[in-house]
Scaffold this motif. Structure first.
Motif: not given
Length: 201
Positions: A170-187
């Motif tokens: 069984k699988q779940l799929t997470v699609v990361l969006g801009l709402d999380l990207a704006k809080n993500a640290p720059t790497t």
């Protein structure tokens, strides 16, 4: 002794009722006294009623105990439990480098098997809201629990994703969006992991 002659002072007139000025009672004064006593009686009855009610509810005690405050109970919906038996595919649909890898680490740290969580880039980089997709209604609570874990704002039913990570699981799929990207640290971009665990940007 000779009897003196009678004069006008010896003549007593017949009683003609009360003689003199008499003041009648003021009816207004009596009305005010009645209203005053009625108000006092009402206040006393109210005070007695309040005292009796508080005594009945236990707010007042004569045994020296501390009154127990009343507590209102509000039913709260419990959050779904995290189901780590699922495989998880994490797709980074933003331009934030390392977002999928850091999300994968968060999921594994919560108890998911490392070889059952894969991270990769999506075909788009402007997905607005991070979403966890599930395949059937039976998977909905697991999707919601995973969304709570990673801070996703939405879950959605979709058969677009299959068993891309582990065949038959069984699988779940997470699609990361801009709402999380704006809080993500720059790497800085890092080379793709070649250890076979499927991790990527």
């Amino acid at each position: 002794m000779p009897e003196s002659a009678r004069d006008r002072f010896d003549v007593i007139p017949h009683a003609q009722g009360r003689i003199g000025a008499h003041r009648a009672e003021n009816p207004g004064m009596r009305g005010w006294f009645v209203l005053l006593w009625a108000a006092v009686a009402t206040a006393v009855l109210i005070a007695v009623g309040i005292f009796a009610a508080m005594l009945a509810m236990g707010r007042i005690s004569f045994d020296g105990g501390t009154p127990v405050p009343s507590v209102s109970r509000t039913a709260t919906a419990s959050a779904p439990a995290l189901d780590t038996s699922y495989a998880v595919l994490v797709l980074n649909a933003t331009t934030a480098n390392g977002l999928a890898a850091s999300t994968r680490d968060t999921i594994i740290a919560a108890g998911f098997a490392g070889n059952a969580v894969a991270a990769s880039d999506a075909s788009t980089q402007d997905f607005p809201a991070t979403t966890v997709y599930y395949k059937t209604e039976a998977d909905k609570s697991a999707a919601q629990a995973l969304a709570n874990l990673i801070g996703a704002t939405k879950i959605g039913l979709s058969d677009q994703y299959g068993d891309d990570v582990v065949a038959g699981q069984k699988q779940l799929t997470v699609v990361l969006g801009l709402d999380l990207a704006k809080n993500a640290p720059t790497t800085e971009p890092t080379p793709a992991d070649t250890s076979g665990d499927g991790s990527a940007g």
